[in-house]
Design a protein around this motif. Sequence first.
Motif, short mmCIF file in Angstrom:
data_model
loop_
_atom_site.label_atom_id
_atom_site.label_comp_id
_atom_site.label_asym_id
_atom_site.label_seq_id
_atom_site.Cartn_x
_atom_site.Cartn_y
_atom_site.Cartn_z
N GLU A 2 -0.41 8.89 5.10
CA GLU A 2 -1.41 9.29 6.09
C GLU A 2 -1.73 10.77 5.93
O GLU A 2 -0.88 11.56 5.51
CB GLU A 2 -0.89 8.97 7.50
CG GLU A 2 -0.94 7.49 7.75
CD GLU A 2 -0.32 7.09 9.08
OE1 GLU A 2 -0.41 7.85 10.05
OE2 GLU A 2 0.24 5.99 9.14
N ILE A 55 14.05 13.77 1.61
CA ILE A 55 13.89 14.66 2.77
C ILE A 55 15.23 14.83 3.48
O ILE A 55 15.63 15.93 3.84
CB ILE A 55 12.82 14.11 3.74
CG1 ILE A 55 11.50 13.94 3.00
CG2 ILE A 55 12.64 15.04 4.93
CD1 ILE A 55 10.45 13.19 3.79
N ASN A 112 9.91 3.88 -0.40
CA ASN A 112 10.04 4.60 0.87
C ASN A 112 11.47 5.08 1.11
O ASN A 112 11.68 6.17 1.62
CB ASN A 112 9.55 3.74 2.03
CG ASN A 112 8.04 3.81 2.17
OD1 ASN A 112 7.39 4.69 1.60
ND2 ASN A 112 7.46 2.90 2.93
N GLU A 148 0.85 -1.19 0.00
CA GLU A 148 0.00 0.00 0.00
C GLU A 148 0.89 1.24 0.00
O GLU A 148 1.78 1.35 0.83
CB GLU A 148 -0.90 -0.04 1.24
CG GLU A 148 -1.90 1.08 1.30
CD GLU A 148 -2.63 1.27 -0.02
OE1 GLU A 148 -3.32 0.35 -0.46
OE2 GLU A 148 -2.47 2.34 -0.65
N GLY A 182 8.99 11.57 10.17
CA GLY A 182 8.54 10.58 11.13
C GLY A 182 7.62 9.62 10.43
O GLY A 182 7.66 9.48 9.21
N GLY A 183 6.75 8.97 11.22
CA GLY A 183 5.82 8.02 10.61
C GLY A 183 6.27 6.60 10.81
O GLY A 183 7.43 6.34 11.15
N SER A 213 12.45 20.18 7.05
CA SER A 213 11.67 20.13 8.28
C SER A 213 12.54 19.72 9.46
O SER A 213 13.75 19.48 9.31
CB SER A 213 10.53 19.11 8.12
OG SER A 213 11.08 17.81 8.01
N PHE A 238 8.09 16.68 -2.14
CA PHE A 238 8.97 16.05 -1.15
C PHE A 238 10.32 16.74 -1.02
O PHE A 238 11.35 16.10 -0.88
CB PHE A 238 9.15 14.56 -1.47
CG PHE A 238 8.35 13.70 -0.54
CD1 PHE A 238 6.97 13.68 -0.63
CD2 PHE A 238 8.95 12.94 0.46
CE1 PHE A 238 6.20 12.94 0.25
CE2 PHE A 238 8.21 12.19 1.34
CZ PHE A 238 6.82 12.19 1.23
N LEU A 289 -0.35 4.45 0.21
CA LEU A 289 -1.04 5.64 0.70
C LEU A 289 -0.19 6.36 1.75
O LEU A 289 0.58 5.73 2.48
CB LEU A 289 -2.41 5.29 1.30
CG LEU A 289 -2.50 4.47 2.59
CD1 LEU A 289 -2.26 5.31 3.84
CD2 LEU A 289 -3.85 3.83 2.67
N GLU A 296 2.93 20.61 10.93
CA GLU A 296 2.49 21.73 10.07
C GLU A 296 0.97 21.87 9.99
O GLU A 296 0.42 22.10 8.91
CB GLU A 296 3.12 21.57 8.67
CG GLU A 296 2.56 20.45 7.78
CD GLU A 296 3.02 19.05 8.13
OE1 GLU A 296 3.46 18.81 9.27
OE2 GLU A 296 2.90 18.16 7.27
N ARG A 327 8.73 23.65 10.65
CA ARG A 327 8.04 23.23 9.42
C ARG A 327 8.02 24.33 8.37
O ARG A 327 7.44 24.14 7.30
CB ARG A 327 6.60 22.84 9.75
CG ARG A 327 6.51 21.63 10.67
CD ARG A 327 6.94 20.38 9.95
NE ARG A 327 6.82 19.20 10.78
CZ ARG A 327 6.84 17.97 10.28
NH1 ARG A 327 6.98 17.77 8.99
NH2 ARG A 327 6.73 16.93 11.08
#
Length: 461
Positions: free
Chosen positions: A162, A228, A221, A158, A270-271, A266, A262, A160, A407, A435
């Motif tokens: 968040e 970043i 990923n 997946e 995270g995540g 920042s 992207f 997606l 943010e 941010r």
Amino acid sequence: MKICCIGAGYVGGPTMAKIAQKCPDIHVNVVDINAEKIAQWQSDELPVYEPGLLECVKEARGRNLTFSTDIDEGIRRADIIFMSVNTPTKTYGVGAGKAADLKYVERCARMIAEVSTSDKIVVEKSTLPVRTAQSIKRILDATSEKGGVKFQVLSNPEFLAEGTAMQDLENPDRVLIGGETSPEGNKAVEVLASIYAHWVPREKIITTNIWSSELSKLTANAFLAQRISSINAMSALCEVTGADVDEVAHAIGRDSRLGSKFLKSSVGFGGSCFQKDILNLVYLCEHFGLPEVAHYWEQVVTMNAYQRDRFVKRILENLFNTVSDKKIAIWGFAFKKDTNDTRESAAIYVCKGLLEEQACLNIYDPKVTKEQIYRELGLPEDSDRIKICQNPYEAAEDAHAVAILTEWDEFKCDQMDYQKVLESMQNPQFLFDGRNIVDREKLKQMGFEVHSVGKSDFYAV
Ligand code: UDX
Ligand code: ADP
């Protein structure tokens, strides 16, 4: 056709709600061992906050979308089973700190093998290391040999993000399905593809072999996180040279080969995915005897930790080298806006860093619960080092500094009464924007001392 999804989390819940919404002819049953979570999915207080999710759930719930704790029954009745359980980083034994902990996945596979009485397509939805599908297949086949039940395992990662999950599911850049290269494998791939084809154009549905699919998720990923860390690395250089990281990002983003997305510098990413997946990749590379490749990717995580540490250090230096007993307002605790998820949030690390320096924190986040903040910071609920506030103004009252760590739109200059904030704070009024969302010039004119990531005054003490 009947679908069962094991795991009602941030991925399983929204994904299944979308499938149920788009395919009224398919019954979608989401099961989880966590009874409280299932009860929440059955209510209007969903355990996952995502814009548009509640509307989607409400449309399908009661029609062809159900939530249940009866996992065995769910498995037994389904033709297709999605495995959407958590795969955290291992904290013990071989590969601790890097490898994925597959105990939940394995437990899930054994459960499927034990209770199944008819053939099933098993879909890996959780992000998993390469070759996990093979292990799942072995567990399934070994246990089911007795009953003559046949399984086909597919990888369907997946993508997606968040906060934008419902849009990403509605209009995905691609759907990836990996399957065994055999007539049975192809048939299973086609069954899954035909579900997505209810709303996703066929040309966006990519099919590959299982391992390519598994590795593509880790690679996507890793590349995203790398961008970043790259812009954050440049932010450090911008601060000491007088360049502006947003201007640099804008300028390079105009190159169509690089693209503009992207590139937002920042306080750090995270995540639940980026760090975990990269460490997973690092472990895989080490395992397969590729230390140089492992080291290359590990730097992405190292740079992210450096960025968070730097942020804490700058706050400390600017507040005259001590924050002991000073009040600092923390605006935002989620790892990004529009989610209540705090997994690996930069805010956790920044708060812990400030607490180590004996600061007192007034924390406000519009979606994260009090209990979750205490849990993430490892503090008892009667701790007086932090106070959870109901709004950003309460958090800023008497504070020596405000630190924006998520943010959320409500922190932007057109939505906040910054004059009110200024007047309630201690003098000088420091604002650290992790941010880069505030209008710096406007706030400086008002009297704030603004420090933003990747801008030279962030460095100047
Ligand atoms: C990510 C991937 O984007 C998604 O495809 C995958 O399925 C799961 O992992 P997610 O972690 O939900 O999604 O959010 P994402 O938007 O990727 O943001 C991750 C982190 O990076 C957040 O902390 C965010 O604030 C940060 N970020 C993102 C930046 O600091 N700068 C950016 O330019 C983009
Ligand atoms: P993700 O972000 O990948 O969706 P979450 O942690 O949000 O991860 O969700 C994973 C869910 O899987 C949790 O709700 C957890 O309770 C559930 N889960 C884990 N193991 C099992 C299992 N064996 N059977 C059913 N549910 C499980």
